[in-house]
Scaffold this motif. Structure first.
Motif, short mmCIF file in Angstrom:
data_model
loop_
_atom_site.label_atom_id
_atom_site.label_comp_id
_atom_site.label_asym_id
_atom_site.label_seq_id
_atom_site.Cartn_x
_atom_site.Cartn_y
_atom_site.Cartn_z
N LYS A 120 0.87 -1.19 0.08
CA LYS A 120 -0.03 0.10 -0.05
C LYS A 120 0.85 1.30 -0.02
O LYS A 120 2.18 1.14 0.09
N ARG A 121 0.25 2.22 -0.39
CA ARG A 121 1.05 3.73 -0.31
C ARG A 121 1.38 4.01 1.04
O ARG A 121 0.94 3.71 2.03
N LEU A 122 2.93 4.35 1.21
CA LEU A 122 3.36 4.53 2.52
C LEU A 122 2.79 5.70 3.41
O LEU A 122 2.61 5.66 4.57
N ILE A 123 2.29 6.77 2.67
CA ILE A 123 1.69 7.98 3.24
C ILE A 123 0.02 7.99 2.86
O ILE A 123 -0.34 7.77 1.75
N ASP A 124 -0.47 7.63 4.10
CA ASP A 124 -1.93 7.67 3.82
C ASP A 124 -2.51 8.95 4.25
O ASP A 124 -3.64 9.10 3.66
N PHE A 125 -2.11 9.68 5.24
CA PHE A 125 -2.76 10.85 5.41
C PHE A 125 -1.74 11.69 6.32
O PHE A 125 -1.00 11.41 7.06
N PHE A 126 -1.78 12.92 6.01
CA PHE A 126 -1.09 13.89 6.94
C PHE A 126 -1.71 15.04 7.12
O PHE A 126 -2.94 15.47 6.92
N GLU A 127 -1.16 15.83 8.45
CA GLU A 127 -1.75 16.97 9.05
C GLU A 127 -0.83 17.72 8.91
O GLU A 127 0.50 17.78 9.71
N ILE A 128 -1.23 19.15 8.64
CA ILE A 128 -0.23 20.28 8.76
C ILE A 128 -0.83 21.15 9.96
O ILE A 128 -2.20 21.74 9.85
N PRO A 129 0.25 21.49 11.07
CA PRO A 129 -0.36 21.98 12.30
C PRO A 129 -0.48 23.53 11.89
O PRO A 129 0.01 24.22 11.10
N ALA A 130 -1.74 24.06 12.83
CA ALA A 130 -1.90 25.82 12.64
C ALA A 130 -2.00 26.14 13.99
O ALA A 130 -2.80 25.41 14.81
N THR A 131 -1.46 27.22 14.16
CA THR A 131 -1.78 27.93 15.43
C THR A 131 -3.18 28.88 15.13
O THR A 131 -3.81 29.13 16.21
N ASP A 132 -3.37 29.48 13.91
CA ASP A 132 -4.31 30.27 13.51
C ASP A 132 -5.06 29.55 12.48
O ASP A 132 -4.69 29.65 11.38
N PRO B 97 3.10 24.20 14.88
CA PRO B 97 3.95 24.37 13.46
C PRO B 97 5.47 24.44 13.78
O PRO B 97 5.97 24.92 14.69
N SER B 98 6.06 23.66 12.94
CA SER B 98 7.68 23.64 12.95
C SER B 98 8.26 23.65 11.44
O SER B 98 7.74 23.19 10.96
N ALA B 99 9.52 24.60 11.66
CA ALA B 99 10.26 24.29 10.32
C ALA B 99 11.28 23.42 10.40
O ALA B 99 12.04 23.20 9.61
N GLN B 100 11.20 22.63 11.41
CA GLN B 100 12.23 21.65 11.53
C GLN B 100 11.73 20.05 11.55
O GLN B 100 12.49 19.33 11.72
N GLY B 101 10.36 19.88 11.33
CA GLY B 101 9.86 18.81 11.31
C GLY B 101 9.92 17.85 9.84
O GLY B 101 10.67 18.32 9.03
N VAL B 102 9.14 16.89 9.56
CA VAL B 102 8.82 16.10 8.60
C VAL B 102 8.72 17.10 7.28
O VAL B 102 7.94 17.97 7.60
N LEU B 103 9.47 16.60 6.24
CA LEU B 103 9.09 17.68 4.90
C LEU B 103 8.22 16.95 4.08
O LEU B 103 8.44 15.78 3.67
N ILE B 104 7.01 17.44 3.90
CA ILE B 104 6.01 16.97 3.06
C ILE B 104 6.09 17.81 1.68
O ILE B 104 6.13 19.07 1.74
N SER B 105 5.83 17.16 0.55
CA SER B 105 6.02 17.83 -0.76
C SER B 105 4.69 17.71 -1.40
O SER B 105 4.18 16.72 -1.50
N LEU B 106 4.07 19.17 -1.86
CA LEU B 106 2.69 18.92 -2.30
C LEU B 106 3.15 19.26 -3.99
O LEU B 106 3.76 20.07 -4.39
N GLY C 28 -5.18 14.36 3.34
CA GLY C 28 -4.42 15.40 4.41
C GLY C 28 -5.30 16.56 4.82
O GLY C 28 -6.33 16.81 4.39
N ALA C 29 -4.74 17.24 5.71
CA ALA C 29 -5.61 18.22 6.40
C ALA C 29 -4.80 19.27 7.37
O ALA C 29 -3.72 19.01 7.48
N ILE C 30 -5.42 20.48 7.18
CA ILE C 30 -4.76 21.56 8.12
C ILE C 30 -5.47 21.11 9.52
O ILE C 30 -6.70 20.89 9.69
N SER C 31 -4.68 21.22 10.58
CA SER C 31 -5.00 20.72 12.03
C SER C 31 -4.80 21.75 13.32
O SER C 31 -3.76 22.28 13.12
N TRP C 32 -5.72 21.92 13.98
CA TRP C 32 -5.71 22.74 15.05
C TRP C 32 -6.16 21.92 16.19
O TRP C 32 -7.41 21.40 16.10
N SER C 33 -5.45 22.08 17.45
CA SER C 33 -6.09 21.38 18.63
C SER C 33 -5.78 22.11 19.82
O SER C 33 -4.71 22.51 20.03
N SER C 34 -6.44 22.08 20.80
CA SER C 34 -6.20 22.69 22.28
C SER C 34 -5.98 21.99 23.18
O SER C 34 -5.45 21.97 24.31
#
Length: 123
Positions: A2-14, A64-73, A52-58
């Motif tokens: 199966k494809r290795l990436i099934d779902f991704f989430e991009i964190p958001a503060t706003d 959000p981070s500039a040092q995390g996993v790199l996803i290419s769109l 994939g989705a934009i995600s926010w959670s309290s």
């Protein structure tokens, strides 16, 4: 396999700002889900299934981070996409670059309006 990436989430503060950013640069409408302490905005997918989705959670640290996993769109035109990214609060980190491999296209790296580091890919 199966494809290795099934779902991704991009964190958001706003959340609203992030959804507007991605809807604007890709020219899409994202379906949103809000259950109070968690919000998601889904990228359109094949056969009605988002990958994939934009995600926010309290409830947990989803920062959000500039040092995390790199996803290419995937996109049609990296140069015009980078212009839209810059106009909408993002920054280009690596300009459009030819991939040094046969049968591969181009890539670029940017940060979005939330500070996440992502890639772009085109043929």
């Amino acid at each position: 396999m199966k494809r290795l990436i099934d779902f991704f989430e991009i964190p958001a503060t706003d959340f609203s700002r992030a959804v507007k950013f991605y809807e604007t640069i890709f020219g899409i409408t994202m379906a949103t889900f809000d259950c109070g302490n968690e919000k998601m905005a889904f990228f359109p997918g094949n056969n009605g299934k988002s990958q994939g989705a934009i995600s926010w959670s309290s409830c947990f640290d989803f920062t959000p981070s500039a040092q995390g996993v790199l996803i290419s769109l995937n996109c049609e035109d990296i140069s015009s996409m980078l212009e839209l990214i810059e106009k909408n609060g993002g920054k280009t980190l690596i300009a459009k670059t030819k991939i040094e491999s046969d049968d591969r296209g181009y890539f670029a790296v940017f940060t979005d309006c939330e500070g996440n580091r992502l890639g772009l890919y085109s043929e």
